[in-house]
Design an enzyme around this catalytic site. Structure first.
Site: not given
Length: 318
Positions: A77, A45-48
């Protein structure tokens, strides 16, 4: 075997399977740095985010943020989705109509507001649910406007004529409220929607400029000569050097966009709605508030949105 509970939520979304996906591990203090990065790479994902005990006594918790390829000191986000998960897990005590807390990240400890109301699915409305999260970002920093050589490289990377970059009084510029973004004004939402950039060239340019990515935007009902008739923008973010070719909702860029427009007198009322992710099939809505500083202080930037839960799971490690 070690087991770690996690959530997959959609942030800045009005419903499931929209917005920007985020994975949150609410109890991650036993994970190593290498494991956090490997998990983020695996989930892709774009961030975790990984939640840890705070080292700042004023913070409710500490958040570490990873893209598939590196750790970030700040992001948008993740700092909206993580407090939603912490409240849902009961790790943050909710009060109606709002709960104020502080979350510690790489750039410092930042305020966040959880707006809550009685949950209609709970018996007698005994439980509260978070309806909206408002994160405060760092103080805006305005970097360089793009020079001639870099403007030419950017135009080529975006497959646009050089004259298409920027608007009168709105040049391409680096702006940060925690992460440096290259903001690129374009003439219309149609131009933004049609972008098909050379991602390799974008990656080379952003690495040379030391920015996380390119945030191309257009103001709604905006012409090349008239100010915005409505505080709404259409935007797209490209960050291949951070492992994110395109992002469906970028809170860490929407905040700088609000600061940029406000500083240039193009944000009536101090509020902006950003629409993003439409081309990816993940429509997102980000709400930006700019409160101009008093007595010479910097502007306060807030970015808000909804969080929609999608998946819960358990990660198993040896």
């Amino acid at each position: 075997m070690r087991r770690y509970h996690f959530y997959h939520v959609d942030v800045f979304a009005d419903g499931p399977l929209a917005g920007n996906p985020l994975a949150v591990f609410p109890e991650a203090d036993a994970l190593t740095d290498e494991e956090m990065q490997a998990i983020a790479r695996e989930l892709n994902l774009s961030e975790t985010t990984f939640v840890l005990p705070p080292t700042d006594p004023t913070a409710a918790y500490r958040v570490r943020i990873f893209t598939p390829v590196r750790e970030l000191p700040f992001a948008g986000h993740p700092l909206v989705g993580t407090p939603w998960v912490m409240a849902h897990e009961g790790k943050v005590a909710l009060r109606a109509p709002r709960t104020e807390l502080r979350q510690q990240v790489g750039i410092g400890t930042l305020p966040v507001t959880l707006e809550a109301e009685p949950d209609p699915e709970a018996p007698g409305g005994a439980r509260l649910r978070v309806t909206r999260v408002v994160m405060t970002q760092g103080v805006p920093h305005f970097g360089d406007e793009l020079g001639a050589a870099d403007r030419a490289a950017l135009a080529a990377a975006l497959h646009l004529p050089l004259a298409a970059l920027g608007l009168p009084g709105l040049p391409p510029q680096v702006v940060s409220t925690g992460l440096e973004h290259l903001l690129v004004p374009l003439d219309s939402p149609k131009v933004v929607a049609a972008l098909n950039p050379d991602l390799a060239a974008i990656g080379r340019l952003t690495e040379r400029l030391g920015v996380i990515g390119v945030y191309a935007f257009a103001l709604a009902q905006q012409s090349a000569t008239a100010p915005a008739a409505a505080a709404e923008a259409r935007a797209r973010f490209f960050g291949p050097s951070a492992g994110v070719n395109e992002d469906p909702a970028t809170g860490s860029a929407a905040g700088p966009l609000g600061a940029y427009l406000s500083a240039r007198g193009r944000l009536p009322g101090g509020c902006l709605t950003v629409r993003q992710g439409i081309e990816m099939g993940q429509p997102s809505r980000l709400e930006v508030e700019v409160e101009e500083g008093r007595a010479g202080g910097g502007a306060v930037i807030r970015v808000a949105g909804r969080v929609v839960p999608l998946i819960t799971g358990t990660l198993i490690l040896p």
